[in-house]
Design a protein around this motif. Structure first.
Motif, PDB file in Angstrom:
ATOM      1  N   LEU A 249      42.285 -49.526 105.301  1.00  0.00           N
ATOM      2  CA  LEU A 249      42.264 -48.734 104.075  1.00  0.00           C
ATOM      3  C   LEU A 249      43.573 -48.903 103.312  1.00  0.00           C
ATOM      4  O   LEU A 249      44.633 -49.161 103.904  1.00  0.00           O
ATOM      5  CB  LEU A 249      42.012 -47.251 104.392  1.00  0.00           C
ATOM      6  CG  LEU A 249      40.575 -46.965 104.845  1.00  0.00           C
ATOM      7  CD1 LEU A 249      40.504 -46.873 106.356  1.00  0.00           C
ATOM      8  CD2 LEU A 249      40.044 -45.696 104.214  1.00  0.00           C
ATOM      9  N   LYS A 250      43.488 -48.758 101.992  1.00  0.00           N
ATOM     10  CA  LYS A 250      44.625 -48.981 101.113  1.00  0.00           C
ATOM     11  C   LYS A 250      44.813 -47.775 100.193  1.00  0.00           C
ATOM     12  O   LYS A 250      43.960 -46.917 100.071  1.00  0.00           O
ATOM     13  CB  LYS A 250      44.402 -50.238 100.257  1.00  0.00           C
ATOM     14  CG  LYS A 250      43.973 -51.481 101.031  1.00  0.00           C
ATOM     15  CD  LYS A 250      45.074 -52.005 101.927  1.00  0.00           C
ATOM     16  CE  LYS A 250      44.649 -53.283 102.646  1.00  0.00           C
ATOM     17  NZ  LYS A 250      45.702 -53.784 103.557  1.00  0.00           N
ATOM     18  N   GLU A 251      45.974 -47.758  99.521  1.00  0.00           N
ATOM     19  CA  GLU A 251      46.250 -46.828  98.431  1.00  0.00           C
ATOM     20  C   GLU A 251      46.039 -45.357  98.836  1.00  0.00           C
ATOM     21  O   GLU A 251      45.232 -44.641  98.248  1.00  0.00           O
ATOM     22  CB  GLU A 251      45.382 -47.157  97.206  1.00  0.00           C
ATOM     23  CG  GLU A 251      45.622 -48.561  96.681  1.00  0.00           C
ATOM     24  CD  GLU A 251      44.663 -48.907  95.539  1.00  0.00           C
ATOM     25  OE1 GLU A 251      43.890 -48.026  95.107  1.00  0.00           O
ATOM     26  OE2 GLU A 251      44.688 -50.063  95.095  1.00  0.00           O
ATOM     27  N   LEU A 252      46.775 -44.927  99.817  1.00  0.00           N
ATOM     28  CA  LEU A 252      46.704 -43.536 100.253  1.00  0.00           C
ATOM     29  C   LEU A 252      47.274 -42.612  99.178  1.00  0.00           C
ATOM     30  O   LEU A 252      48.352 -42.853  98.645  1.00  0.00           O
ATOM     31  CB  LEU A 252      47.496 -43.360 101.553  1.00  0.00           C
ATOM     32  CG  LEU A 252      47.612 -41.925 102.091  1.00  0.00           C
ATOM     33  CD1 LEU A 252      46.249 -41.418 102.552  1.00  0.00           C
ATOM     34  CD2 LEU A 252      48.625 -41.869 103.236  1.00  0.00           C
ATOM     35  N   THR A 253      46.542 -41.565  98.869  1.00  0.00           N
ATOM     36  CA  THR A 253      47.033 -40.539  97.943  1.00  0.00           C
ATOM     37  C   THR A 253      46.804 -39.163  98.567  1.00  0.00           C
ATOM     38  O   THR A 253      45.752 -38.903  99.140  1.00  0.00           O
ATOM     39  CB  THR A 253      46.313 -40.600  96.580  1.00  0.00           C
ATOM     40  OG1 THR A 253      44.906 -40.417  96.768  1.00  0.00           O
ATOM     41  CG2 THR A 253      46.564 -41.935  95.895  1.00  0.00           C
ATOM     42  N   VAL A 254      47.800 -38.300  98.455  1.00  0.00           N
ATOM     43  CA  VAL A 254      47.699 -36.921  98.932  1.00  0.00           C
ATOM     44  C   VAL A 254      48.019 -36.015  97.752  1.00  0.00           C
ATOM     45  O   VAL A 254      49.066 -36.161  97.114  1.00  0.00           O
ATOM     46  CB  VAL A 254      48.680 -36.644 100.087  1.00  0.00           C
ATOM     47  CG1 VAL A 254      48.564 -35.194 100.531  1.00  0.00           C
ATOM     48  CG2 VAL A 254      48.418 -37.586 101.261  1.00  0.00           C
ATOM     49  N   CYS A 255      47.102 -35.115  97.436  1.00  0.00           N
ATOM     50  CA  CYS A 255      47.328 -34.234  96.292  1.00  0.00           C
ATOM     51  C   CYS A 255      46.896 -32.809  96.627  1.00  0.00           C
ATOM     52  O   CYS A 255      46.185 -32.573  97.611  1.00  0.00           O
ATOM     53  CB  CYS A 255      46.590 -34.746  95.055  1.00  0.00           C
ATOM     54  SG  CYS A 255      44.808 -34.876  95.249  1.00  0.00           S
ATOM     55  N   GLN A 256      47.332 -31.871  95.779  1.00  0.00           N
ATOM     56  CA  GLN A 256      47.018 -30.459  95.990  1.00  0.00           C
ATOM     57  C   GLN A 256      46.476 -29.843  94.715  1.00  0.00           C
ATOM     58  O   GLN A 256      46.801 -30.267  93.606  1.00  0.00           O
ATOM     59  CB  GLN A 256      48.263 -29.699  96.451  1.00  0.00           C
ATOM     60  CG  GLN A 256      48.759 -30.081  97.834  1.00  0.00           C
ATOM     61  CD  GLN A 256      49.942 -29.241  98.275  1.00  0.00           C
ATOM     62  OE1 GLN A 256      50.790 -28.865  97.480  1.00  0.00           O
ATOM     63  NE2 GLN A 256      49.997 -28.937  99.566  1.00  0.00           N
ATOM     64  N   SER A 257      45.634 -28.832  94.914  1.00  0.00           N
ATOM     65  CA  SER A 257      45.095 -28.081  93.791  1.00  0.00           C
ATOM     66  C   SER A 257      44.970 -26.619  94.207  1.00  0.00           C
ATOM     67  O   SER A 257      44.959 -26.308  95.404  1.00  0.00           O
ATOM     68  CB  SER A 257      43.732 -28.631  93.354  1.00  0.00           C
ATOM     69  OG  SER A 257      42.799 -28.560  94.420  1.00  0.00           O
ATOM     70  N   ALA A 258      44.871 -25.740  93.236  1.00  0.00           N
ATOM     71  CA  ALA A 258      44.770 -24.300  93.518  1.00  0.00           C
ATOM     72  C   ALA A 258      43.367 -23.811  93.164  1.00  0.00           C
ATOM     73  O   ALA A 258      42.832 -24.146  92.104  1.00  0.00           O
ATOM     74  CB  ALA A 258      45.819 -23.540  92.719  1.00  0.00           C
ATOM     75  N   VAL A 259      42.777 -23.011  94.067  1.00  0.00           N
ATOM     76  CA  VAL A 259      41.470 -22.431  93.812  1.00  0.00           C
ATOM     77  C   VAL A 259      41.462 -20.981  94.273  1.00  0.00           C
ATOM     78  O   VAL A 259      42.210 -20.603  95.182  1.00  0.00           O
ATOM     79  CB  VAL A 259      40.329 -23.199  94.531  1.00  0.00           C
ATOM     80  CG1 VAL A 259      40.259 -24.638  94.077  1.00  0.00           C
ATOM     81  CG2 VAL A 259      40.486 -23.115  96.040  1.00  0.00           C
ATOM     82  N   THR A 260      40.608 -20.187  93.652  1.00  0.00           N
ATOM     83  CA  THR A 260      40.350 -18.813  94.081  1.00  0.00           C
ATOM     84  C   THR A 260      38.847 -18.605  93.994  1.00  0.00           C
ATOM     85  O   THR A 260      38.260 -18.785  92.921  1.00  0.00           O
ATOM     86  CB  THR A 260      41.070 -17.775  93.186  1.00  0.00           C
ATOM     87  OG1 THR A 260      42.477 -18.036  93.214  1.00  0.00           O
ATOM     88  CG2 THR A 260      40.815 -16.374  93.699  1.00  0.00           C
ATOM     89  N   LEU A 261      38.229 -18.253  95.119  1.00  0.00           N
ATOM     90  CA  LEU A 261      36.778 -18.192  95.191  1.00  0.00           C
ATOM     91  C   LEU A 261      36.314 -16.770  95.524  1.00  0.00           C
ATOM     92  O   LEU A 261      36.988 -16.038  96.256  1.00  0.00           O
ATOM     93  CB  LEU A 261      36.264 -19.161  96.260  1.00  0.00           C
ATOM     94  CG  LEU A 261      36.673 -20.627  96.084  1.00  0.00           C
ATOM     95  CD1 LEU A 261      36.270 -21.434  97.313  1.00  0.00           C
ATOM     96  CD2 LEU A 261      36.041 -21.208  94.827  1.00  0.00           C
TER      97      LEU A 261
END
Length: 266
Positions: A249-261
């Motif tokens: 596998l290539k091009e690893l990306t780690v990201c974050q987002s905010a949610v409220t459910l």
């Protein structure tokens, strides 16, 4: 190189169409490729396990798919299929064993109590004895698998597992840096409703020019962001290190987002 990549994808798709169909409905090509990318990530130890949820294929079907991929030398013979209360996982025993052993030494993922009676989620210290017991049971199972020369069937995890907190178990098996726990003798509900959550996702591409595949997705209550930061940083560094040790596998990306459910089902 391009022809080889296309041939590999065709083999994976063919295995999925033969083994994972439900009724007259075949698994779609995009879903087949996503399962294949996830399986390759497990084989490369980028993630310790794949929780199969692409369709309603049975554990036996998923196992036939795994064996087909192994017979075609698409993945190694070390991967095995587990059936945990009707939930099917393909696991990398070596990677999972390492995670479970850390729990026994109090150096595993952050434990978050989300019991319904709490006003807000809270960190559990030290790790619950019950979780250590679960980790020990799973380690015994993995040692039995290691002793077997040929695992040619689905491994049903049954003994003592009726009382397991499956939310915590899946968090352990899937290699999350933070694991949810709740007192299921009190309630199977949790206190995450309308609680701001930080969702972390890790994705990678499988073949050049192909779309990205999500390898991890987990949430941590925003109120506990500081308390869980060291676990999250350690997890990210470990993932990046393992990523550099493989070339599938290539091009690893780690990201974050905010949610409220309004409600969170685990």
């Amino acid at each position: 190189m391009i022809c080889q990549a296309m041939h590999t994808r065709e083999l994976f798709v063919d295995a999925a169409r033969k083994c994972l169909s439900t009724g007259r409905k075949h698994l779609s090509v995009p879903h087949s490729l996503d399962v294949a990318a996830q399986l390759s990530a497990v084989d490369s130890a980028l993630k310790p396990a794949l929780l199969y949820d692409a369709n309603s294929a049975s554990a036996e079907q998923v196992h036939r798919y795994l064996r087909s991929c192994q017979s075609s030398q698409l993945v190694s013979d070390s991967l095995v299929t587990l059936d945990l209360h009707g939930n099917t996982l393909i696991v990398n025993p070596v990677a999972i064993r390492s995670n479970l052993e850390r729990i026994l030494h109090n150096s595993g993922p952050a434990m978050i109590d989300i019991s319904h009676s709490l006003e807000k989620p809270t960190i559990i210290e030290p790790v619950r004895t019950g979780l250590k017991s679960i980790a020990q049971d799973l380690l015994f199972l993995l040692r039995d698998l290691n002793a077997a020369k040929d695992v040619d069937k689905v491994i049903c995890v049954a003994v003592g597992s009726d009382e397991w907190n499956l939310s915590a178990v899946f968090g352990l098996l899937l290699g999350y840096p933070a694991v949810y726990w709740f007192d299921q003798t009190e309630s199977f509900e949790n206190c995450l409703a309308m609680t701001p959550l930080t969702v972390t996702t890790a994705s990678a591409t499988w073949f050049a020019g192909a779309s990205s595949h999500q390898l991890y997705s987990f949430s941590i209550p925003a109120v506990l962001q500081n308390e869980t930061l060291s676990s999250l940083v350690e997890w990210k560094l470990g993932l990046q290190e393992r990523f550099q040790q493989q070339n599938i596998l290539k091009e690893l990306t780690v990201c974050q987002s905010a949610v409220t459910l309004p409600s969170v089902c685990l």
